[in-house]
Design a protein around this motif. Sequence first.
Motif, PDB file in Angstrom:
ATOM      1  N   GLU A  88       0.813  -1.213   0.000  1.00  0.00           N
ATOM      2  CA  GLU A  88       0.000   0.000   0.000  1.00  0.00           C
ATOM      3  C   GLU A  88       0.849   1.267   0.000  1.00  0.00           C
ATOM      4  OE1 GLU A  88       1.409  -0.404   4.015  1.00  0.00           O
ATOM      5  OE2 GLU A  88       0.542  -1.887   2.661  1.00  0.00           O
ATOM      6  N   ASP A  89       2.073   1.148   0.503  1.00  0.00           N
ATOM      7  CA  ASP A  89       2.954   2.311   0.562  1.00  0.00           C
ATOM      8  C   ASP A  89       3.370   2.762  -0.842  1.00  0.00           C
ATOM      9  OD1 ASP A  89       4.200  -0.286   0.833  1.00  0.00           O
ATOM     10  OD2 ASP A  89       6.123   0.727   0.941  1.00  0.00           O
ATOM     11  N   TRP A  90       3.695   1.794  -1.730  1.00  0.00           N
ATOM     12  CA  TRP A  90       4.101   2.174  -3.084  1.00  0.00           C
ATOM     13  C   TRP A  90       2.966   2.889  -3.811  1.00  0.00           C
ATOM     14  CZ3 TRP A  90       4.757  -1.227  -8.007  1.00  0.00           C
ATOM     15  CH2 TRP A  90       5.466  -0.510  -8.985  1.00  0.00           C
ATOM     16  N   GLU A  91       1.766   2.371  -3.665  1.00  0.00           N
ATOM     17  CA  GLU A  91       0.619   2.994  -4.328  1.00  0.00           C
ATOM     18  C   GLU A  91       0.456   4.437  -3.857  1.00  0.00           C
ATOM     19  OE1 GLU A  91      -3.333   4.412  -5.064  1.00  0.00           O
ATOM     20  OE2 GLU A  91      -2.580   3.937  -3.049  1.00  0.00           O
ATOM     21  N   LEU A  92       0.624   4.671  -2.556  1.00  0.00           N
ATOM     22  CA  LEU A  92       0.501   6.022  -2.017  1.00  0.00           C
ATOM     23  C   LEU A  92       1.628   6.923  -2.508  1.00  0.00           C
ATOM     24  CD1 LEU A  92      -0.697   8.151  -0.129  1.00  0.00           C
ATOM     25  CD2 LEU A  92       0.636   7.131   1.735  1.00  0.00           C
ATOM     26  N   TYR A  93       2.869   6.445  -2.454  1.00  0.00           N
ATOM     27  CA  TYR A  93       4.002   7.276  -2.853  1.00  0.00           C
ATOM     28  C   TYR A  93       3.947   7.606  -4.344  1.00  0.00           C
ATOM     29  CZ  TYR A  93       5.780   5.683   1.661  1.00  0.00           C
ATOM     30  OH  TYR A  93       5.915   5.385   2.982  1.00  0.00           O
ATOM     31  N   LEU A  94       3.484   6.675  -5.142  1.00  0.00           N
ATOM     32  CA  LEU A  94       3.369   6.935  -6.578  1.00  0.00           C
ATOM     33  C   LEU A  94       2.347   8.042  -6.828  1.00  0.00           C
ATOM     34  CD1 LEU A  94       4.730   5.767  -9.118  1.00  0.00           C
ATOM     35  CD2 LEU A  94       2.724   4.319  -9.429  1.00  0.00           C
ATOM     36  N   ARG A  95       1.246   8.021  -6.085  1.00  0.00           N
ATOM     37  CA  ARG A  95       0.256   9.093  -6.205  1.00  0.00           C
ATOM     38  C   ARG A  95       0.855  10.443  -5.816  1.00  0.00           C
ATOM     39  NH1 ARG A  95      -4.039   8.527  -2.444  1.00  0.00           N
ATOM     40  NH2 ARG A  95      -3.523   6.377  -1.922  1.00  0.00           N
ATOM     41  N   ILE A  96       1.593  10.446  -4.705  1.00  0.00           N
ATOM     42  CA  ILE A  96       2.198  11.687  -4.231  1.00  0.00           C
ATOM     43  C   ILE A  96       3.205  12.227  -5.245  1.00  0.00           C
ATOM     44  CG2 ILE A  96       3.706  12.677  -2.458  1.00  0.00           C
ATOM     45  CD1 ILE A  96       2.406  10.752  -0.457  1.00  0.00           C
ATOM     46  N   SER A  97       3.976  11.326  -5.846  1.00  0.00           N
ATOM     47  CA  SER A  97       5.049  11.756  -6.748  1.00  0.00           C
ATOM     48  C   SER A  97       4.536  12.396  -8.031  1.00  0.00           C
ATOM     49  CB  SER A  97       5.950  10.561  -7.100  1.00  0.00           C
ATOM     50  OG  SER A  97       5.274   9.646  -7.955  1.00  0.00           O
ATOM     51  N   LYS A  98       3.274  12.267  -8.321  1.00  0.00           N
ATOM     52  CA  LYS A  98       2.722  12.912  -9.507  1.00  0.00           C
ATOM     53  C   LYS A  98       2.489  14.410  -9.289  1.00  0.00           C
ATOM     54  CE  LYS A  98       0.395   8.725 -11.155  1.00  0.00           C
ATOM     55  NZ  LYS A  98      -0.913   8.089 -11.466  1.00  0.00           N
ATOM     56  N   HIS A  99       2.579  14.847  -8.032  1.00  0.00           N
ATOM     57  CA  HIS A  99       2.243  16.237  -7.728  1.00  0.00           C
ATOM     58  C   HIS A  99       3.260  16.955  -6.840  1.00  0.00           C
ATOM     59  CE1 HIS A  99      -1.821  15.379  -9.257  1.00  0.00           C
ATOM     60  NE2 HIS A  99      -1.758  14.264  -8.566  1.00  0.00           N
ATOM     61  N   TYR A 100       4.060  16.215  -6.057  1.00  0.00           N
ATOM     62  CA  TYR A 100       4.860  16.842  -5.010  1.00  0.00           C
ATOM     63  C   TYR A 100       6.319  16.384  -5.052  1.00  0.00           C
ATOM     64  CZ  TYR A 100       0.215  17.820  -3.064  1.00  0.00           C
ATOM     65  OH  TYR A 100      -1.080  18.244  -2.891  1.00  0.00           O
ATOM     66  N   GLY A 101       7.217  17.262  -4.556  1.00  0.00           N
ATOM     67  CA  GLY A 101       8.627  16.943  -4.483  1.00  0.00           C
ATOM     68  C   GLY A 101       8.981  16.154  -3.229  1.00  0.00           C
ATOM     69  N   PHE A 102      10.141  15.499  -3.279  1.00  0.00           N
ATOM     70  CA  PHE A 102      10.609  14.658  -2.179  1.00  0.00           C
ATOM     71  C   PHE A 102      11.998  15.109  -1.734  1.00  0.00           C
ATOM     72  CE2 PHE A 102       7.268  12.103  -3.784  1.00  0.00           C
ATOM     73  CZ  PHE A 102       6.972  11.097  -2.870  1.00  0.00           C
ATOM     74  N   GLY A 103      12.285  14.926  -0.465  1.00  0.00           N
ATOM     75  CA  GLY A 103      13.621  15.134   0.066  1.00  0.00           C
ATOM     76  C   GLY A 103      14.155  13.839   0.637  1.00  0.00           C
ATOM     77  N   TYR A 104      15.483  13.714   0.664  1.00  0.00           N
ATOM     78  CA  TYR A 104      16.109  12.461   1.111  1.00  0.00           C
ATOM     79  C   TYR A 104      17.334  12.767   1.943  1.00  0.00           C
ATOM     80  CZ  TYR A 104      18.679   8.011   0.768  1.00  0.00           C
ATOM     81  OH  TYR A 104      19.375   6.870   1.040  1.00  0.00           O
ATOM     82  N   VAL A 105      17.473  12.061   3.060  1.00  0.00           N
ATOM     83  CA  VAL A 105      18.673  12.131   3.884  1.00  0.00           C
ATOM     84  C   VAL A 105      19.417  10.811   3.721  1.00  0.00           C
ATOM     85  CG1 VAL A 105      19.609  12.351   6.214  1.00  0.00           C
ATOM     86  CG2 VAL A 105      17.610  13.709   5.537  1.00  0.00           C
ATOM     87  N   ASN A 106      20.629  10.885   3.226  1.00  0.00           N
ATOM     88  CA  ASN A 106      21.401   9.681   2.914  1.00  0.00           C
ATOM     89  C   ASN A 106      22.100   9.138   4.165  1.00  0.00           C
ATOM     90  OD1 ASN A 106      22.424   7.643   1.317  1.00  0.00           O
ATOM     91  ND2 ASN A 106      24.166   8.839   0.598  1.00  0.00           N
ATOM     92  N   ARG A 107      21.283   8.775   5.134  1.00  0.00           N
ATOM     93  CA  ARG A 107      21.750   8.184   6.382  1.00  0.00           C
ATOM     94  C   ARG A 107      20.756   7.111   6.825  1.00  0.00           C
ATOM     95  NH1 ARG A 107      25.758  10.162   5.219  1.00  0.00           N
ATOM     96  NH2 ARG A 107      27.125  11.630   6.318  1.00  0.00           N
ATOM     97  N   LYS A 108      21.259   6.041   7.401  1.00  0.00           N
ATOM     98  CA  LYS A 108      20.377   4.973   7.909  1.00  0.00           C
ATOM     99  C   LYS A 108      19.869   5.387   9.284  1.00  0.00           C
ATOM    100  CE  LYS A 108      22.872   1.279   5.476  1.00  0.00           C
ATOM    101  NZ  LYS A 108      24.000   2.140   4.991  1.00  0.00           N
TER     102      LYS A 108
END
Length: 326
Positions: A193-213
Amino acid sequence: MKVSIVMRTYNRAHIIGEAIESALRQTHGDFELIVVDDGSSDGTAEVVERVRSERIRYIRHEQNRGVSAAGNTGIEAATGDVIAHLDSDDLWKPEMLGRLVDVLDRYPQVDAAFCDVEVVRGNSVSSIVSGMRAFPSLLASHAQPNSDVFVFSSREMYVCLLEEVPIKPTATLIRRNVLDALGAYNESWPSGEDWELYLRISKHYGFGYVNRKLATMRVLGDSTLSKFQEEDKSSLLQMVVGEKKALRGDREALQAANRAISRHHKELGWIYLHSGRRMKSISTYARGFAETGHVPLIMRTALALMPLSLNAGLKKMLSLGDGRHA
């Protein structure tokens, strides 16, 4: 910026206490923790009660309704500006919330922020992006000296998410207004269910990422990922095929979708073959080839006709040939 942490749980009395403690140790102090008990029968409520923190709210489903419904219950109850998920078998490092909230504060064009994840399977420990192709390439294209923060446009994340999913719920913060605009989890999905949600979000909004575990995901035998492996792959395959039909001449996105479709057919074929459904495995590989034209799938069709005792070495060779692990 107030964060609402949603913790979905089902019969995790033996481990949920560790997840709760990791949430309460966060250096970012403005948060609430909403524990959604999806019909547990093992004393989960008693474990939560013993923690005795004013930050915690406990909500119980009288019947098990599934991970998506539990997530939506938590989101509906949330009062924060940002929604986070910490699954009841996972852990956060103390700086997890602080680092991701900082990304949302600094970059107004970012509406979802995530980080790398340490994945623990028994004695094996790896990164969530291990073995991926699209996301490491995206990181390399944005590399900046002395910075572990990356900002991606909606288009970049959409193309990446068509092919693979470097984002895990336990390592992601989403602005509440995004979920209000687009809706939350699709409750018909038992897993993925997470992929389906993130794919929907990615059609409209930007993402940020922190390259740390900053998060640890523990894959247990009774986890949703483990229980619904086949259903998960089938659902993801159906979704990306549906996305592909709507792309219409977008070559970059079509190529990403075809790589995902090929991989899902390959993984489903492997599941079918090793669970005694040889003919279903063969037809799965063949359908994947018909959809994508990826030659290694035809080679796997031939491989599926051989005794399992003979195909391990050949399977390894095919994995090297198509750049993927089986």
